[in-house]
Design a protein around this motif. Sequence first.
Motif, short mmCIF file in Angstrom:
data_model
loop_
_atom_site.label_atom_id
_atom_site.label_comp_id
_atom_site.label_asym_id
_atom_site.label_seq_id
_atom_site.Cartn_x
_atom_site.Cartn_y
_atom_site.Cartn_z
N UNK A 294 0.69 -1.54 0.11
CA UNK A 294 -0.39 0.11 -0.07
C UNK A 294 0.76 1.29 0.48
N UNK A 295 2.11 0.90 0.71
CA UNK A 295 2.95 2.13 0.59
C UNK A 295 3.30 2.62 -0.55
N UNK A 296 3.83 1.33 -1.50
CA UNK A 296 4.33 2.25 -2.40
C UNK A 296 3.60 1.88 -3.84
N UNK A 297 2.08 1.14 -3.67
CA UNK A 297 1.10 2.04 -4.84
C UNK A 297 0.80 3.57 -4.10
N UNK A 298 0.74 4.14 -2.79
CA UNK A 298 0.37 5.69 -2.33
C UNK A 298 1.54 6.48 -3.12
N UNK A 299 2.71 6.02 -2.70
CA UNK A 299 3.77 6.85 -3.52
C UNK A 299 3.95 7.28 -5.20
N UNK A 300 3.24 5.37 -6.07
CA UNK A 300 3.65 5.69 -6.74
C UNK A 300 1.63 6.74 -7.58
N UNK A 301 0.05 6.63 -6.68
CA UNK A 301 0.07 7.30 -7.44
C UNK A 301 -0.66 9.33 -6.40
N UNK A 302 0.31 8.93 -5.91
CA UNK A 302 -0.09 10.46 -5.29
C UNK A 302 0.25 11.67 -5.55
N UNK A 303 -1.52 11.68 -5.90
CA UNK A 303 -1.86 12.65 -6.81
C UNK A 303 -1.72 14.26 -5.77
N UNK A 304 -1.32 15.32 -6.28
CA UNK A 304 -1.85 16.70 -5.99
C UNK A 304 -2.63 17.27 -4.99
N UNK A 305 -3.65 17.39 -3.58
CA UNK A 305 -4.86 17.39 -3.29
C UNK A 305 -4.77 18.70 -3.45
N UNK A 306 -5.55 19.14 -3.96
CA UNK A 306 -6.01 20.78 -3.87
C UNK A 306 -7.48 21.34 -3.83
N UNK A 307 -7.81 21.70 -3.51
CA UNK A 307 -9.69 22.91 -2.92
C UNK A 307 -9.63 24.00 -4.46
N UNK A 308 -11.13 23.74 -4.65
CA UNK A 308 -11.49 24.89 -6.03
C UNK A 308 -11.84 25.18 -5.51
N UNK A 309 -12.58 26.32 -4.74
CA UNK A 309 -13.61 27.46 -4.92
C UNK A 309 -14.34 28.18 -5.66
N UNK A 310 -15.73 27.27 -6.25
CA UNK A 310 -16.42 27.83 -7.33
C UNK A 310 -17.57 29.37 -6.70
N UNK A 311 -17.37 30.43 -7.89
CA UNK A 311 -18.44 31.28 -7.22
C UNK A 311 -20.46 31.03 -6.71
#
Lengths: 251, 337
Positions: free
Chosen positions: B26-43
């Motif tokens: 799970x650690x390996x797969x987590x590193x392999x697919x680690x996508x950066x998390x961001x929040x996008x607030x709509x108007x």
Amino acid sequence: MLLHRRIYQFFIIYCLAVACLFLIKFGLNLSDYVIPGPMDVWHTGIREFTRYFSDVMDTLMVAVIGQVISIFMALLVGITGRRATWFGSFIKVAAYNVQAYPIVAIAPIIFILLGDGIVTRLIIAAMICYFPVLLSVLGIMSEPVNDIEHFYRATGRMRWQLEVKIRAFENLNKLTTVIAGSATLAVAGTIVAEFIAANAGIGYSIRIALYQSDLAKILTALFLIGITLSLYQGVLELTGYLIKKGWATRV
Amino acid sequence: MKPHKKTTISQKMLFFISLAAIIAISGISDTATAAEKVNYRLKWLFNTSVVGDLYADVHQFFAKQDLKVAVKEGGPERDAIRELEMGRAQFGVASADQVIRALSKGAQVVVIAQLFQINPLQWMYRTDKMTINSLADLKGQTLGVTFGGNDEAILRTLLAKASLTEKDVDLFSVRYDYTPFLQKKVNFWPVYRNSQAVFLGAKLRQAGESFDFFIPGDYGVRFVANSVVTSKKMLDTKPETVRKFTVALLQGWQASMNVANNDTAIKTLQKYDKDSTVETLQEQLDITRGLIHPDPNVPIGMIDMAAWKQTEQIMLTQKLIPAPVSVEKVLRPIPKY
């Protein structure tokens, strides 16, 4: 004395709240867009004082009339429904149920039906403060003061007017507190009404300030609302105290 | 007893080895697919005006750029720029007047794309009650306006252009409900062309009434509407994330505006806007295309520098900001996508 205490207590609360905001602002290094700076608030306060004060007076006038109507209605219904009859129970159920509906859902319907004039603001203000007052009146009026009432009942001199007088006098402190508290609800109700659809009052001005993301204007409005409400509640408490004193002298 | 004990020990060992393996995998797969998390607030709330934002999310445009984006609904009480500063969102949608006001108050915000090339805020009017061929035709009319809103700034600019003062017209304060317009108390009403206008238009058509739209841009007033913003800090510290986000978002918008993807765009909208019928969504989408991508030669998201400068000038003239903010300095060119 009551007025004096109300005002300085409000000043303490307001200053503490604003100080907290400034602490957050400077602690997190936020721009004036998120939280305005002290000078911005001060200048806005001076600039908008006259206009906002006039708006608050407009709101207060509607709130006072709305409150008077609601107290009158609550007393009328509360006295009628004080007995453990079917009607009394019906009034209580209705009061509890209607109070559960959010006014923001009902207000637009009232505005559609009655337009955005003073009548609508009055109705919404009265609606918001009516039910809590009614529930308190029902509670007070349906509770016998046996020590006193027993004498009149035993001597056959009890009339409904006397029963209401006895119960009101014995619970005058409670009634005064409820009425002073309902002033807050009446003002809040009027502001909600103005915020949703009216063309005047401090609620209307707050809505415009929100459109313009101007927190300094909102802080100014909150200060004026708070100080005016404190004064009004102080006057109500003083009136309650004088009434009790007058009744006690007559008795 | 002995064999039983042996079995228990070997079972325990097997359990721990398996557990270690699961954690390692799970650690390996987590590193392999680690996508950066961001929040996008709509108007605003989820509706056709945000179809491209939703499309980019649902159809994995963000994921393809290694981003995990939480697209958050906006609303009247939401302010994306404030959320950027508080760190609750990394990207957001704000109107041009919000951006200019924020700059005026010292906020460090940058504009990375302009979604609407034509402002959807227009006026609907009954053609049997008024004829508008020039701005001078507004004289003597009752005009609906939201005091404090963008439409007030736009309308006052238009009136000034026509040398009309407030005394020459009757300004009617607009609220959430359309009753005064439906009751013909006011015949000139501000609407968002791709949302409210569709509902109101349907009601008017049902009643057999004819109507048209008053478009401020036709009279030279180009007040910029929704744009995508981020903080200067984000741009300075994570320029690659900003680039990837902008690329994914604009690809999403481009795909959603493509007529070939019409049905997919409608299905995407239906997931979020459950109250509107397919017909309504279709009409809204058709109108949105014309507002987002009116000129095929201009890419979606292009920042209209002249319109931004005009918006700042309007706000300055109407004293909505105390001093110039040089808005052009925070407008960033869009990346190739």
